[in-house]
Design an enzyme around this catalytic site. Structure first.
Site, PDB file in Angstrom:
ATOM      1  CD1 TRP A  94      47.054  13.052  73.961  1.00 38.55           C
ATOM      2  CD2 TRP A  94      48.409  12.708  72.206  1.00 38.55           C
ATOM      3  NE1 TRP A  94      46.795  11.803  73.455  1.00 38.55           N
ATOM      4  CE2 TRP A  94      47.606  11.566  72.377  1.00 38.55           C
ATOM      5  CE3 TRP A  94      49.331  12.717  71.171  1.00 38.55           C
ATOM      6  CZ2 TRP A  94      47.697  10.448  71.557  1.00 38.55           C
ATOM      7  CZ3 TRP A  94      49.432  11.601  70.340  1.00 38.55           C
ATOM      8  CH2 TRP A  94      48.619  10.496  70.541  1.00 38.55           C
ATOM      9  CG  ASP A 139      45.506  18.742  70.872  1.00 37.33           C
ATOM     10  OD1 ASP A 139      44.344  18.475  70.495  1.00 37.33           O
ATOM     11  OD2 ASP A 139      46.403  17.875  70.964  1.00 37.33           O
ATOM     12  CE  LYS A 174      42.052  10.566  69.968  1.00 38.53           C
ATOM     13  NZ  LYS A 174      43.176  11.362  70.416  1.00 38.53           N
TER      14      LYS A 174
HETATM   15  C1  LIG Z   1      44.564  11.506  70.073  1.00 38.33           C
HETATM   16  C2  LIG Z   1      45.152  12.811  70.345  1.00 38.33           C
HETATM   17  C3  LIG Z   1      46.164  13.344  69.538  1.00 38.33           C
HETATM   18  C4  LIG Z   1      46.763  12.594  68.375  1.00 38.33           C
HETATM   19  O1  LIG Z   1      45.877  12.507  67.342  1.00 38.33           O
HETATM   20  P1  LIG Z   1      46.287  11.878  65.932  1.00 38.33           P
HETATM   21  O2  LIG Z   1      45.135  12.270  65.081  1.00 38.33           O
HETATM   22  O3  LIG Z   1      46.408  10.413  66.144  1.00 38.33           O
HETATM   23  O4  LIG Z   1      47.562  12.493  65.520  1.00 38.33           O
HETATM   24  C5  LIG Z   1      46.654  14.598  69.844  1.00 38.33           C
HETATM   25  N1  LIG Z   1      46.166  15.294  70.876  1.00 38.33           N
HETATM   26  C6  LIG Z   1      45.191  14.816  71.674  1.00 38.33           C
HETATM   27  C7  LIG Z   1      44.689  15.648  72.795  1.00 38.33           C
HETATM   28  C8  LIG Z   1      44.657  13.566  71.437  1.00 38.33           C
HETATM   29  O5  LIG Z   1      43.686  13.087  72.234  1.00 38.33           O
END
Ligand SMILES: *Cc1c(COP(=O)(O)O)cnc(C)c1O
Length: 360
Positions: free
Chosen positions: A101, A171, A195
């Site tokens: 990511w 993030d 998540k």
């Molecule tokens: C799942 C995830 C993403 C991507 O998320 P989307 O909503 O599918 O774009 C980005 N960063 C992390 C840390 C993730 O776990």
């Protein structure tokens, strides 16, 4: 009705209480004769839902007044572009590459300016967090970017990088609301909600107010400008209403559980059960350097791909779903987010012990 133990990395397990409440309110939300899915996002009912959700997340995370809370679409991946578009004043940003990511965000930023890799753990398959206490940070860097919890590889920053005064962007998709954080240490902290918080379709971005301006990169779409969204209180266009409603319920559930301090204690206790077993097992082992282990995503392997596949299949048959590791890593991964009960992890460990006894 029978529910499985769902170890999915995302979309993921939600609190049963929240699902039940949503089911009860499905046909007739609090006497208005319709579902939240069917109501106008400009209605009084929905206005209360979104305002309460914002207040509750502010309370939970202790968000300072000079930060905006934005409910946005496009997932976390959309922010990979929105961040450079809004923040790259000097067209230069530094990325710590700790997994897929972070790498995707890094590559996306290169479309908009100079993105520099400040550190990486690619040399050991992202199984650790690099030392970020003394990074080489150019003077004209716009921000330092991290992925705080690496969903796929199961690592987590236990201390934030020393950004030498530069803005920090993080993030936190897979550790969102899993423990308290000090929001004032970040310029932007954001996470996709699927998540640890709610259904897919939304990202929550918490952005320091001074960064919300019209001074964005030329060509930035109106929708991706933080200012557009902040000025409209996340109602510039139709927001993901139902997702906001469910997230709001999860915030209330978290408050009832005692807030993020209590959640942290709960998550530590839960993760310890699994990690302690992995440390003593002769068959299974964790893949992450101990001091960098995530409380949320726990990858492990047997060292034999066939045996891994057998484990995943037998676990599924026994009611433990989604334990297969990410397609790029193999092995297994148990995601044990806030809503995973301790009992789910205890039963998984029991099952692993039985599997170990039968297969060694
Ligand atoms: C799942 C995830 C993403 C991507 O998320 P989307 O909503 O599918 O774009 C980005 N960063 C992390 C840390 C993730 O776990």
């Amino acid at each position: 009705m029978s529910r499985v133990y769902n170890f999915s990395a995302g979309p993921a397990v939600l609190p049963e209480e929240v699902l039940k409440e949503a089911a009860e309110e499905m046909m007739d939300y609090r006497g208005c004769g319709m579902s939240v899915m069917e109501m106008s996002h400009r209605s009084k009912m929905f206005d209360t839902i979104i305002k309460e959700a914002e207040q509750d997340i502010r309370d939970l995370m202790n968000i300072p007044d000079n930060y905006k809370v934005l409910f946005l679409q496009g997932g976390a991946s959309q922010q990979f572009a929105a961040i450079p578009m809004n923040l790259m004043k000097n067209k230069k940003a530094g990325y710590v590459v700790t997994g897929q990511w972070a790498k995707k965000a890094f590559q996306e930023a290169k479309l908009y300016g100079e993105a520099i890799e400040l550190a990486s753990s690619a040399d050991e398959t992202f199984s650790y967090i690099p030392d970020c206490s003394d990074l080489d940070i150019p003077d004209d860097l716009d921000y330092v970017y991290i992925c705080e919890n690496n969903t796929i590889y199961g690592t987590k920053f236990k201390t934030l990088p020393n950004t030498k005064g530069k803005d920090l962007v993080a993030d936190v998709s897979s550790c969102f609301l899993s423990e308290p954080i000090d929001v004032s240490k970040y310029a932007v902290v954001y996470g996709g909600v699927q998540k640890n918080v709610g259904p897919a379709g939304m990202v929550i971005a918490i952005v320091r107010e001074d960064l919300i301006t019209d001074d964005v990169l030329p060509g930035t779409p109106t929708m991706l400008k933080y200012k557009t969204q902040a000025d409209a209180d996340s109602l510039y266009n139709t927001p993901p209403c139902y997702t906001i409603y469910i997230c709001g319920k999860v915030f209330k559930w978290l408050k009832k559980m005692g807030g993020l301090e209590a959640m942290k204690a709960h998550n530590e206790k839960k993760a310890k059960i699994l990690y302690d077993f992995l440390d003593e097992s002769k068959l299974f082992k964790g893949t992450v350097r101990k001091e960098d282990r995530s409380l949320m995503n726990v990858p492990f392997v047997t060292g034999d791909a066939d045996l891994d596949a057998k484990f995943v299949a037998e676990a599924k048959a026994a009611g433990f779903e989604n334990l297969k590791g990410h397609r790029t890593v193999g092995g297994m991964r148990a995601s044990i987010y806030n809503a995973m009960p301790i009992e789910g992890v205890e039963k998984l460990v029991e099952f692993m012990k039985k599997f170990e006894a039968e297969n060694s």
